[in-house]
Scaffold this motif. Structure first.
Motif, mmCIF file in Angstrom:
data_model
loop_
_atom_site.group_PDB
_atom_site.id
_atom_site.type_symbol
_atom_site.label_atom_id
_atom_site.label_comp_id
_atom_site.label_asym_id
_atom_site.label_seq_id
_atom_site.Cartn_x
_atom_site.Cartn_y
_atom_site.Cartn_z
ATOM 1 N N ASN A 1 -3.336 -4.081 9.606
ATOM 2 C CA ASN A 1 -4.626 -4.765 9.734
ATOM 3 C C ASN A 1 -5.097 -5.282 8.378
ATOM 4 O O ASN A 1 -5.738 -6.333 8.286
ATOM 5 N N GLU A 2 -4.786 -4.532 7.315
ATOM 6 C CA GLU A 2 -5.167 -4.953 5.972
ATOM 7 C C GLU A 2 -4.379 -6.185 5.539
ATOM 8 O O GLU A 2 -4.886 -7.015 4.782
ATOM 9 N N THR B 1 2.788 0.765 6.666
ATOM 10 C CA THR B 1 1.695 0.097 5.980
ATOM 11 C C THR B 1 0.569 -0.229 6.952
ATOM 12 O O THR B 1 0.774 -0.285 8.171
ATOM 13 N N ASN B 2 -0.630 -0.427 6.422
ATOM 14 C CA ASN B 2 -1.785 -0.765 7.248
ATOM 15 C C ASN B 2 -1.733 -2.250 7.556
ATOM 16 O O ASN B 2 -2.175 -3.086 6.767
ATOM 17 N N ASP C 1 0.856 -1.184 0.000
ATOM 18 C CA ASP C 1 0.000 0.000 0.000
ATOM 19 C C ASP C 1 0.892 1.234 0.000
ATOM 20 O O ASP C 1 2.116 1.119 -0.176
#
Length: 334
Positions: A157-158, A154-155, A79
């Motif tokens: 959780n994603e 970066t996320n 991301d």
């Protein structure tokens, strides 16, 4: 070393096409480095079964891209908080699967920034036991690249929601979940920083002792070639997903070289179809090995004969032939 300017593109299909184009068309004897940031996407390893690596309903709901790369290894999530790098050099057998040769300069720069990064395992950079970078390689006849991720902000959780990581991989690393075994570089920085500034610090660190530092701008003709490769390959469903094979035997095992997952369709005592999946790193395409096993009688002597002249190191790295044959034909564990 020459820095390739990707013009700030964040389309993963285009960035992977650019990387492959430069691998195949850049001048021998010159070393290049490419940095890029992708929109939310899952990048699938060359030998993986895409539909078994992703959470299909979630990525469709979120509009996450799914793209297959030409290098081996496992699926990763990208991301806008993830910085990707690719070293493009002449092929050298001493560099193949020698990830430290490429990542050590980045490790040194991270250490100077206060990040306790170090190379661990076959292809990961860790900080205090948690993964901050995964790496993979691809080689052609004359050129190769070694590329990797840098989990900056970066996320996470994603990552857990978009990927379906095999439990064997999680357990082998001694962690309870995907989220618990990865972390962001920002967790270790003494003060906040934008990813653009982080990227510039990495670039400055790589080139601070290089008097011949330069930036490579692709010509219009070269960009046309990149876009053509994107259209004909990376935009195609068949490349990114592929067709799941019919099989009546499945054999899977995690080796030090990675997971090897065999799907075999035996008909009238012969191997009518075989597909080899996994997150291993291969020098040569595994479909060559699959072809050698087609129509071979599914018996131990015939399999041994079919593989007698085959150098499996070209497909799986340091894996003993007997171990592969045992996986292919040996008794199932109870």
């Amino acid at each position: 070393m020459i820095l390739i300017d990707n013009l700030g593109n964040t389309n993963p299909y285009l960035n992977l096409a650019l990387e492959e184009y430069m691998l195949r068309h850049s001048k021998q004897g010159e070393d290049f480095i490419l940095f890029y940031i992708n929109e939310p996407s899952i990048i699938i390893g060359r030998n993986q079964n895409t539909l078994e690596e992703i959470n299909t309903s979630y990525i469709e709901e979120k509009g996450i891209h799914v793209v297959r790369r030409i290098s081996g290894g496992g699926a990763v999530y990208h991301d806008h908080g993830n910085l990707n790098f690719s070293f493009i050099t002449d092929y050298d057998v001493k560099r193949l699967n020698n990830f430290k040769n490429f990542t050590q300069p980045i490790v040194n720069i991270l250490n100077e920034m206060g990040v306790p990064a170090k190379m661990e395992g076959r292809n990961d950079l860790l900080a205090k036991g948690k993964k901050i970078s995964g790496n993979a390689q691809f080689s052609s006849v004359k050129r190769m690249f070694s590329h990797g991720t840098l989990l900056f902000d970066t996320n996470l959780n994603e990552v857990a929601k978009a990927l379906q990581v095999k439990m064997s991989k999680i357990q082998s690393k001694g962690h309870k979940s995907v989220r618990s075994r990865v972390t962001n570089i920002t967790e270790f920085l003494p003060e906040p920083m934008r990813i653009e500034d982080f990227k510039q610090k990495i670039i400055d660190g790589l080139f601070k002792e290089k008097e011949d530092f330069s930036i490579y701008q692709l010509t219009d003709e070269e960009w046309a070639g990149v876009h053509q490769l994107k259209k004909e390959k990376y935009d195609q469903w068949g490349w990114n997903y592929g067709k799941s094979p019919k099989f009546n035997i499945r054999r899977e095992k995690k080796f030090p070289v990675g997971i090897i997952d065999l799907r075999i369709y035996v008909e009238k005592g012969h191997i009518a179809a075989i597909k080899i999946y996994g997150d291993f790193f291969s020098k040569d395409p595994v479909d060559e090995l699959e072809y050698k096993l087609l129509n071979v009688r599914y018996t131990l002597p015939d399999i041994k004969e079919a593989l007698s002249e085959v150098n499996l190191k070209n497909y799986f790295g340091d894996l003993a032939k007997d171990d592969f044959i045992e996986l292919l034909y040996g008794e199932d564990e109870e």
